[in-house]
Design a protein around this motif. Sequence first.
Motif, PDB file in Angstrom:
ATOM      1  N   ARG A 292       2.602   1.683  -3.415  1.00 42.23           N
ATOM      2  CA  ARG A 292       1.670   2.169  -4.439  1.00 42.23           C
ATOM      3  C   ARG A 292       1.390   3.657  -4.258  1.00 42.23           C
ATOM      4  O   ARG A 292       1.286   4.390  -5.240  1.00 42.23           O
ATOM      5  CB  ARG A 292       0.377   1.355  -4.412  1.00 42.23           C
ATOM      6  CG  ARG A 292       0.561  -0.026  -5.002  1.00 42.23           C
ATOM      7  CD  ARG A 292      -0.717  -0.822  -5.023  1.00 42.23           C
ATOM      8  NE  ARG A 292      -0.534  -2.032  -5.818  1.00 42.23           N
ATOM      9  CZ  ARG A 292      -1.328  -3.077  -5.756  1.00 42.23           C
ATOM     10  NH1 ARG A 292      -2.376  -3.063  -4.946  1.00 42.23           N
ATOM     11  NH2 ARG A 292      -1.091  -4.131  -6.501  1.00 42.23           N
TER      12      ARG A 292
ATOM     13  N   GLY B 289      -5.394   2.424  -6.010  1.00 40.36           N
ATOM     14  CA  GLY B 289      -5.757   1.102  -5.514  1.00 40.36           C
ATOM     15  C   GLY B 289      -6.929   0.526  -6.296  1.00 40.36           C
ATOM     16  O   GLY B 289      -7.517   1.191  -7.151  1.00 40.36           O
TER      17      GLY B 289
ATOM     18  N   LYS C 106       0.837  -1.198   0.000  1.00 36.31           N
ATOM     19  CA  LYS C 106       0.000   0.000   0.000  1.00 36.31           C
ATOM     20  C   LYS C 106       0.880   1.258   0.000  1.00 36.31           C
ATOM     21  O   LYS C 106       0.638   2.193  -0.779  1.00 36.31           O
ATOM     22  CB  LYS C 106      -0.938   0.011   1.210  1.00 36.31           C
ATOM     23  CG  LYS C 106      -1.847   1.217   1.252  1.00 36.31           C
ATOM     24  CD  LYS C 106      -2.758   1.193   2.467  1.00 36.31           C
ATOM     25  CE  LYS C 106      -3.626   2.449   2.456  1.00 36.31           C
ATOM     26  NZ  LYS C 106      -4.313   2.663   3.701  1.00 36.31           N
TER      27      LYS C 106
END
Length: 163
Positions: A115, A122, A112
């Motif tokens: 990214r 997401g 997470k």
Amino acid sequence: MGITDQDKVHLRQCVDLARQAVDAGDSPFGSVLVDASGQVRYTDRNRINTKADITWHPEFTIVLWAQTHMTPEERAGATVYTSGEHCQMCSTAHGFAGLGRIVFASSSAQLKAWREELGVRGSGVASFSVRDVLPGWTVDGPDEELAQEVKQLHVKANKAGSA
């Protein structure tokens, strides 16, 4: 339990499979199923793009393979190694199939963060740790050294458009 030197051998194979996935145009995930005696029984890599199937996560294909090739007792004694922590779909399947220990090189929380650093949107699906989906399961990870290699694979995949 903690990650052992033998675990790192299998995690290294997972990272190599993740590299193969990126080189083929898929997301960087690879997994290895090892039975209680230490024998590698099944390996796979992410193929969501090359198979045009969003469920083709290697942790999920391990579940499919294990259900038809291993007894419930063998599944319970097996370990699933993976380059990235199971998503909730794969965690749930792992639990329903009665597979044993999970060992991962990089965590969902790390993914997470990576990214976000890369500016990658997401999926819109909430992410849960495998420990939240499978409370009480034996889970080890991440491995900080290998996690950095996995991060670089995500960077490469993002540049190639397959992340």
